[in-house]
Design a protein around this motif. Sequence first.
Motif, PDB file in Angstrom:
ATOM      1  N   ALA A  14       0.443  -1.146   0.189  1.00  7.58           N
ATOM      2  CA  ALA A  14      -0.147   0.124  -0.402  1.00  7.58           C
ATOM      3  C   ALA A  14       0.609   1.128   0.202  1.00  7.58           C
ATOM      4  O   ALA A  14       0.758   1.904  -0.362  1.00  7.58           O
ATOM      5  CB  ALA A  14      -0.691  -0.016   1.136  1.00  7.58           C
ATOM      6  N   ARG A  15       2.034   1.194   0.539  1.00  5.59           N
ATOM      7  CA  ARG A  15       2.991   2.829   0.765  1.00  5.59           C
ATOM      8  C   ARG A  15       3.439   2.472  -0.159  1.00  5.59           C
ATOM      9  O   ARG A  15       3.508   3.391  -1.228  1.00  5.59           O
ATOM     10  CB  ARG A  15       4.383   1.629   1.545  1.00  5.59           C
ATOM     11  CG  ARG A  15       4.701   3.368   2.695  1.00  5.59           C
ATOM     12  CD  ARG A  15       6.075   2.806   3.102  1.00  5.59           C
ATOM     13  NE  ARG A  15       7.436   2.865   2.390  1.00  5.59           N
ATOM     14  CZ  ARG A  15       8.160   3.646   3.033  1.00  5.59           C
ATOM     15  NH1 ARG A  15       8.085   3.273   4.326  1.00  5.59           N
ATOM     16  NH2 ARG A  15       8.665   3.875   2.208  1.00  5.59           N
ATOM     17  N   ALA A  17       2.569   1.948  -2.994  1.00  4.53           N
ATOM     18  CA  ALA A  17       1.097   2.208  -4.627  1.00  4.53           C
ATOM     19  C   ALA A  17       1.072   3.858  -4.205  1.00  4.53           C
ATOM     20  O   ALA A  17       0.866   4.303  -5.396  1.00  4.53           O
ATOM     21  CB  ALA A  17      -0.124   0.973  -4.068  1.00  4.53           C
ATOM     22  N   GLN A  18       1.137   4.247  -3.132  1.00  6.50           N
ATOM     23  CA  GLN A  18       1.097   5.630  -2.283  1.00  6.50           C
ATOM     24  C   GLN A  18       2.177   6.454  -3.366  1.00  6.50           C
ATOM     25  O   GLN A  18       2.057   7.076  -3.537  1.00  6.50           O
ATOM     26  CB  GLN A  18       0.618   5.387  -1.316  1.00  6.50           C
ATOM     27  CG  GLN A  18       0.718   7.033  -1.130  1.00  6.50           C
ATOM     28  CD  GLN A  18      -0.103   7.825  -1.885  1.00  6.50           C
ATOM     29  OE1 GLN A  18      -1.797   7.358  -1.965  1.00  6.50           O
ATOM     30  NE2 GLN A  18      -0.217   8.581  -1.802  1.00  6.50           N
ATOM     31  N   ARG A  21       1.947   6.816  -6.833  1.00 14.35           N
ATOM     32  CA  ARG A  21       1.160   8.180  -7.185  1.00 14.35           C
ATOM     33  C   ARG A  21       1.458   9.243  -6.598  1.00 14.35           C
ATOM     34  O   ARG A  21       1.393  10.003  -8.086  1.00 14.35           O
ATOM     35  CB  ARG A  21      -0.388   7.808  -6.784  1.00 14.35           C
ATOM     36  CG  ARG A  21      -1.423   6.176  -6.726  1.00 14.35           C
ATOM     37  CD  ARG A  21      -2.989   6.628  -6.201  1.00 14.35           C
ATOM     38  NE  ARG A  21      -2.746   6.444  -5.063  1.00 14.35           N
ATOM     39  CZ  ARG A  21      -2.650   4.848  -3.794  1.00 14.35           C
ATOM     40  NH1 ARG A  21      -2.940   4.153  -4.895  1.00 14.35           N
ATOM     41  NH2 ARG A  21      -3.069   5.305  -2.989  1.00 14.35           N
ATOM     42  N   ALA A  22       1.809   9.356  -6.501  1.00  9.74           N
ATOM     43  CA  ALA A  22       2.923  10.745  -6.316  1.00  9.74           C
ATOM     44  C   ALA A  22       4.598  10.586  -7.206  1.00  9.74           C
ATOM     45  O   ALA A  22       4.937  11.826  -6.816  1.00  9.74           O
ATOM     46  CB  ALA A  22       3.207  10.728  -4.919  1.00  9.74           C
ATOM     47  N   ASN A  39       4.853   5.748 -12.391  1.00  8.85           N
ATOM     48  CA  ASN A  39       3.510   5.811 -13.094  1.00  8.85           C
ATOM     49  C   ASN A  39       2.912   6.185 -14.580  1.00  8.85           C
ATOM     50  O   ASN A  39       3.918   7.295 -14.944  1.00  8.85           O
ATOM     51  CB  ASN A  39       2.695   7.191 -12.585  1.00  8.85           C
ATOM     52  CG  ASN A  39       1.550   6.997 -12.811  1.00  8.85           C
ATOM     53  OD1 ASN A  39       0.964   6.589 -14.235  1.00  8.85           O
ATOM     54  ND2 ASN A  39       0.255   8.424 -11.910  1.00  8.85           N
ATOM     55  N   SER A 131      -2.872  -2.108  -5.774  1.00 13.01           N
ATOM     56  CA  SER A 131      -2.976  -0.779  -5.112  1.00 13.01           C
ATOM     57  C   SER A 131      -3.183  -0.028  -5.759  1.00 13.01           C
ATOM     58  O   SER A 131      -4.108   1.797  -5.001  1.00 13.01           O
ATOM     59  CB  SER A 131      -2.264  -0.963  -3.935  1.00 13.01           C
ATOM     60  OG  SER A 131      -2.368  -0.999  -3.491  1.00 13.01           O
ATOM     61  N   ALA A 132      -2.340   0.546  -6.377  1.00 12.81           N
ATOM     62  CA  ALA A 132      -1.995   1.828  -7.375  1.00 12.81           C
ATOM     63  C   ALA A 132      -3.220   2.540  -7.915  1.00 12.81           C
ATOM     64  O   ALA A 132      -3.141   3.767  -8.006  1.00 12.81           O
ATOM     65  CB  ALA A 132      -0.713   1.401  -7.820  1.00 12.81           C
TER      66      ALA A 132
END
Length: 320
Positions: A14-15, A17-18, A21-22, A39, A131-132
């Motif tokens: 999850a981390r 994936a975040q 996204r960032a 991304n 998740s991303a």
Amino acid sequence: MNSQVLPPNEENIARAAQALRAGELVAFPTETVYGLGANALDTKAVQKIFLAKGRPSDNPLIVHIASYQMLDALVTEIPGDTVKLMQALWPGPLTLVFPKSAAVPSVITAGGETVAIRWPSHQVAQDLIRSAGIPIAAPSANLSGKPSPTTAEHVLEDLHGKVESILDGGPTEIGVESTVLDVTGKNPVLLRAGGVSTQEIECILGKRVLQKNDASKVARSPGMKYRHYAPQAKVRIFTGNVPEPDSALKNALVTLDALEDTRFPLRSHFSGSEQRMAREIFGLLRELDKQQVDVVYIQAVEPTGLGQAIMDRLNRAAEG
Ligand code: TXA
Ligand code: MG
């Protein structure tokens, strides 16, 4: 940046994936080799990949997906019997080249009109992409020109400080990269031999796969023109008798089956298994460099099935 090697549990995925996204870079395992992900829809994020690897910008990237919805957004057309290949071999080590949609930034395709897409089978890769919630552009997570990474340690050796985190899924299962197949023309064209054999593809399609050489009008996979898979040591491929080594140098002998040849104090083999050879060869080349070997003599294997991908990589390593 302090690149962290993390076990691929739910929290770390999850981390990561975040971070993707960032707009950050995350390395992750696939069934073939480790990938350096960004991304795919974010030009700035994708540019970081080229910078981190020292990769020429005219070498396009593979976009990794984990659903058919993602595929639909990235391509304008799924040519005819390609569906048969996707049904039989996805998720898995097959990359397909399609006509690209407007959603794909040109940094991914090196300005070209096609996009290479792969749905990896590795659970961590799938969980990360899902998740991303975005398609992930990912080349192999090595410095440009080096052997592809098959462990998280290899990634760290090459990209420490250049990547936010590395998800450690252990050694990869296949060890050579995916097969790249161009399906935009009348006949499929093999651009890079890899984890799925030509024979398997021909069997599914019921037609011949053209090799890049006999499809003169189709450009070969752009990345294949660059120096590749090159260890520090010189690589010499042989068939038949083992060549006489130069005794002034530090030599290593690599064969498919065990071979007692005392002229070589350093010997490695794969117990006759091509699967094992594919899985271990890149790691072995890195290891022999650490031991400061000058010349690695590698026995050729039959260039069919997985052997086609192995020989392709070895021939490139020998050019380097
Ligand atoms: O197994 C793999 O494919 C790994 C894992 C991480 O998925 N990825 C990988 O990526 O090997 P990379 O960038 O190291 O190799 C991608 C190859 C290059 O030879 C590139 O030129 C070719 O695919 N390629 C990418 N997009 C293409 C396109 N639109 N047309 C033709 N070739 C393309
Ligand atoms: Mg690569």
